[in-house]
Write an enzyme that holds these catalytic residues in place. Sequence first.
Site, PDB file in Angstrom:
ATOM      1  N   ARG A   1      53.760  30.461  17.522  1.00  0.00           N
ATOM      2  CA  ARG A   1      54.041  29.235  16.770  1.00  0.00           C
ATOM      3  C   ARG A   1      52.723  28.615  16.322  1.00  0.00           C
ATOM      4  NH1 ARG A   1      59.323  27.195  17.955  1.00  0.00           N
ATOM      5  NH2 ARG A   1      60.283  28.563  19.498  1.00  0.00           N
TER       6      ARG A   1
ATOM      7  N   THR B   1      50.541  41.345  22.787  1.00  0.00           N
ATOM      8  CA  THR B   1      50.926  41.754  24.144  1.00  0.00           C
ATOM      9  C   THR B   1      51.745  43.044  24.122  1.00  0.00           C
ATOM     10  OG1 THR B   1      52.917  40.405  24.129  1.00  0.00           O
ATOM     11  CG2 THR B   1      50.907  39.383  24.999  1.00  0.00           C
TER      12      THR B   1
ATOM     13  N   HIS C   1      40.729  31.331  24.560  1.00  0.00           N
ATOM     14  CA  HIS C   1      41.819  32.236  24.187  1.00  0.00           C
ATOM     15  C   HIS C   1      43.094  31.404  24.181  1.00  0.00           C
ATOM     16  CE1 HIS C   1      43.824  36.122  23.835  1.00  0.00           C
ATOM     17  NE2 HIS C   1      44.623  35.830  24.844  1.00  0.00           N
TER      18      HIS C   1
ATOM     19  N   ARG D   1      47.254  46.076  34.464  1.00  0.00           N
ATOM     20  CA  ARG D   1      48.168  46.862  35.287  1.00  0.00           C
ATOM     21  C   ARG D   1      49.587  46.679  34.768  1.00  0.00           C
ATOM     22  NH1 ARG D   1      50.364  44.796  40.914  1.00  0.00           N
ATOM     23  NH2 ARG D   1      51.579  43.679  39.376  1.00  0.00           N
TER      24      ARG D   1
ATOM     25  N   SER E   1      40.111  33.015  20.146  1.00  0.00           N
ATOM     26  CA  SER E   1      41.040  34.135  19.949  1.00  0.00           C
ATOM     27  C   SER E   1      42.461  33.621  20.145  1.00  0.00           C
ATOM     28  CB  SER E   1      40.729  35.281  20.917  1.00  0.00           C
ATOM     29  OG  SER E   1      40.659  34.822  22.243  1.00  0.00           O
TER      30      SER E   1
ATOM     31  N   GLU F   1      46.560  34.758  21.031  1.00  0.00           N
ATOM     32  CA  GLU F   1      47.451  35.794  21.573  1.00  0.00           C
ATOM     33  C   GLU F   1      48.854  35.650  20.978  1.00  0.00           C
ATOM     34  OE1 GLU F   1      47.043  36.847  25.729  1.00  0.00           O
ATOM     35  OE2 GLU F   1      49.229  36.862  25.928  1.00  0.00           O
TER      36      GLU F   1
ATOM     37  N   ASP G   1      53.424  44.366  34.941  1.00  0.00           N
ATOM     38  CA  ASP G   1      54.434  44.062  35.964  1.00  0.00           C
ATOM     39  C   ASP G   1      55.497  45.142  35.953  1.00  0.00           C
ATOM     40  OD1 ASP G   1      53.561  41.566  37.095  1.00  0.00           O
ATOM     41  OD2 ASP G   1      53.913  40.713  35.116  1.00  0.00           O
TER      42      ASP G   1
ATOM     43  N   GLN H   1      44.489  33.809  33.032  1.00  0.00           N
ATOM     44  CA  GLN H   1      45.827  33.239  33.056  1.00  0.00           C
ATOM     45  C   GLN H   1      45.678  31.774  32.665  1.00  0.00           C
ATOM     46  OE1 GLN H   1      48.844  33.372  32.579  1.00  0.00           O
ATOM     47  NE2 GLN H   1      49.423  34.669  34.297  1.00  0.00           N
TER      48      GLN H   1
ATOM     49  N   PHE I   1      58.030  28.986  34.103  1.00  0.00           N
ATOM     50  CA  PHE I   1      57.177  30.134  33.816  1.00  0.00           C
ATOM     51  C   PHE I   1      55.901  30.060  34.657  1.00  0.00           C
ATOM     52  CE2 PHE I   1      54.146  32.131  30.610  1.00  0.00           C
ATOM     53  CZ  PHE I   1      54.516  33.425  30.938  1.00  0.00           C
TER      54      PHE I   1
HETATM   55  P1  FAD Z   1      45.162  43.873  38.206  1.00  0.00           P
HETATM   56  O1  FAD Z   1      43.919  43.357  37.572  1.00  0.00           O
HETATM   57  O2  FAD Z   1      45.251  45.321  38.519  1.00  0.00           O
HETATM   58  O3  FAD Z   1      45.469  43.026  39.489  1.00  0.00           O
HETATM   59  C1  FAD Z   1      45.369  41.600  39.441  1.00  0.00           C
HETATM   60  C2  FAD Z   1      45.297  41.029  40.839  1.00  0.00           C
HETATM   61  O4  FAD Z   1      46.570  41.109  41.447  1.00  0.00           O
HETATM   62  C3  FAD Z   1      44.368  41.813  41.721  1.00  0.00           C
HETATM   63  O5  FAD Z   1      43.205  41.079  41.845  1.00  0.00           O
HETATM   64  C4  FAD Z   1      45.079  41.979  43.022  1.00  0.00           C
HETATM   65  O6  FAD Z   1      44.443  41.145  43.949  1.00  0.00           O
HETATM   66  C5  FAD Z   1      46.466  41.494  42.765  1.00  0.00           C
HETATM   67  N1  FAD Z   1      47.468  42.501  42.971  1.00  0.00           N
HETATM   68  C6  FAD Z   1      47.944  43.317  42.029  1.00  0.00           C
HETATM   69  N2  FAD Z   1      48.893  44.095  42.520  1.00  0.00           N
HETATM   70  C7  FAD Z   1      49.033  43.773  43.803  1.00  0.00           C
HETATM   71  C8  FAD Z   1      49.867  44.233  44.837  1.00  0.00           C
HETATM   72  N3  FAD Z   1      50.769  45.206  44.635  1.00  0.00           N
HETATM   73  N4  FAD Z   1      49.741  43.661  46.058  1.00  0.00           N
HETATM   74  C9  FAD Z   1      48.832  42.702  46.258  1.00  0.00           C
HETATM   75  N5  FAD Z   1      48.022  42.209  45.314  1.00  0.00           N
HETATM   76  C10 FAD Z   1      48.111  42.743  44.114  1.00  0.00           C
HETATM   77  N6  FAD Z   1      51.672  41.705  31.214  1.00  0.00           N
HETATM   78  C11 FAD Z   1      52.313  42.581  30.383  1.00  0.00           C
HETATM   79  O7  FAD Z   1      53.268  43.236  30.818  1.00  0.00           O
HETATM   80  N7  FAD Z   1      51.917  42.739  29.089  1.00  0.00           N
HETATM   81  C12 FAD Z   1      50.864  42.064  28.571  1.00  0.00           C
HETATM   82  O8  FAD Z   1      50.513  42.236  27.401  1.00  0.00           O
HETATM   83  C13 FAD Z   1      50.156  41.141  29.414  1.00  0.00           C
HETATM   84  N8  FAD Z   1      49.091  40.436  28.961  1.00  0.00           N
HETATM   85  C14 FAD Z   1      48.391  39.620  29.820  1.00  0.00           C
HETATM   86  C15 FAD Z   1      47.246  38.959  29.340  1.00  0.00           C
HETATM   87  C16 FAD Z   1      46.508  38.136  30.193  1.00  0.00           C
HETATM   88  C17 FAD Z   1      45.271  37.452  29.642  1.00  0.00           C
HETATM   89  C18 FAD Z   1      46.922  37.942  31.538  1.00  0.00           C
HETATM   90  C19 FAD Z   1      46.153  37.021  32.445  1.00  0.00           C
HETATM   91  C20 FAD Z   1      48.058  38.582  32.009  1.00  0.00           C
HETATM   92  C21 FAD Z   1      48.803  39.443  31.176  1.00  0.00           C
HETATM   93  N9  FAD Z   1      49.933  40.124  31.625  1.00  0.00           N
HETATM   94  C22 FAD Z   1      50.593  40.983  30.769  1.00  0.00           C
HETATM   95  C23 FAD Z   1      50.441  39.935  32.997  1.00  0.00           C
HETATM   96  C24 FAD Z   1      49.915  41.005  33.965  1.00  0.00           C
HETATM   97  O9  FAD Z   1      50.389  42.264  33.561  1.00  0.00           O
HETATM   98  C25 FAD Z   1      50.424  40.680  35.366  1.00  0.00           C
HETATM   99  O10 FAD Z   1      49.836  39.515  35.849  1.00  0.00           O
HETATM  100  C26 FAD Z   1      50.340  41.814  36.373  1.00  0.00           C
HETATM  101  O11 FAD Z   1      51.064  41.429  37.536  1.00  0.00           O
HETATM  102  C27 FAD Z   1      48.949  42.164  36.826  1.00  0.00           C
HETATM  103  O12 FAD Z   1      48.268  42.885  35.890  1.00  0.00           O
HETATM  104  P2  FAD Z   1      46.644  42.837  35.936  1.00  0.00           P
HETATM  105  O13 FAD Z   1      46.100  43.723  34.900  1.00  0.00           O
HETATM  106  O14 FAD Z   1      46.200  41.441  35.932  1.00  0.00           O
HETATM  107  O15 FAD Z   1      46.436  43.520  37.358  1.00  0.00           O
END
Ligand code: FAD
Length: 298
Positions: free
Chosen positions: A277, A50, A271, A109, A17, A19, A111, A181, A221
């Site tokens: 690019r 994304t 992935h 979730r 896949s 991204e 950022d 990641q 990064f």
């Molecule tokens: P979650 O799965 O809800 O949490 C991930 C982990 O972080 C949890 O296991 C928890 O232990 C820890 N955690 C989370 N919040 C807290 C907290 N407040 N305190 C302590 N621990 C905490 N970001 C974007 O904005 N847009 C995108 O399209 C996008 N695509 C992504 C695709 C992939 C494959 C990956 C790996 C990341 C992507 N991200 C993207 C980044 C992601 O949004 C961030 O890493 C964000 O901080 C966490 O989202 P999550 O869904 O992984 O969180």
Amino acid sequence: MTTTEAGHHTTGNFKLSFEFFPPKNPDMDVQLWETVEELSRWNPDFVSVTYGAGGTTKAPTLQAVERMISVAQLPTASHLTCVDASKQEVHDVVRELREAGVKHFVALRGDPSTGIGTDYKPHPEGYENAAALVRGLREIADFEISVSAYPEKHPQSESLAVDIDMLKRKADNGATRALTQFFFDNDIFERYMERVTRAGITIPVVPGIMPIQNLTQLKRFAGRCGTSIPAFLDERFAGADEDPVARARIAADVAAEQIADLQKRGVNEFHLYTMNRSALVNAVLENVGYRPARKSAA
Ligand code: FAD
């Protein structure tokens, strides 16, 4: 056939896949669609687009996803975050994406709009985290749902155990796949997978592969993402700073070797972070010896 050495033919159950991120200006728009056309020849199992923090790229994501499906005719997953949105707002976006033909979400979730590393506060009427979003999506329809995974721990997470527990919650709530990641040390991934398996998580966890366009930029990064940069990367890229051709060759070799080594360890799904690019991704897949089978568009 699947072989493990870079340079040999790799077909069979190899899954792929790509991204992409939505373009921010007209030049980036041209670049994205050229890249998509170039990379289509690899017949990816799916592509993903994304979704930006704070809803800032909601419209560009939607536009890019629509075009991926209707023009490029690629099976397309839309990323979706909980950031700054009530459940109703998230549902509205889901409806729009569904109308555009989306059957697969990468549920995150996200950022805070104030930046990576700042404290995340859920919207008072929103989904508190990715696990809750997965459950919400599951209630709407029988979507394919991918989620994130962090072999080196999420930077804000107190421990890898807490992280793996979150992955388990996401899987239990209906996620069908995790995308990791990016990482460069396959031993770290293998140890992570042992813990994931011990935790009873059975969904596929697909390694995210980042071909290195520029090591110096990547280091900045990676620091924010919690990805470690092994010493061998500095050694491999040493002396190539001023030589883009050499840098590209090294980058293609490094990523292809990482994939080949993961294949040796039994991984067959990848992935790729394309950074919109095509040249480097093409070189990586050529080095791996990937020969795509014909697949029909979803
Ligand atoms: P979650 O799965 O809800 O949490 C991930 C982990 O972080 C949890 O296991 C928890 O232990 C820890 N955690 C989370 N919040 C807290 C907290 N407040 N305190 C302590 N621990 C905490 N970001 C974007 O904005 N847009 C995108 O399209 C996008 N695509 C992504 C695709 C992939 C494959 C990956 C790996 C990341 C992507 N991200 C993207 C980044 C992601 O949004 C961030 O890493 C964000 O901080 C966490 O989202 P999550 O869904 O992984 O969180």
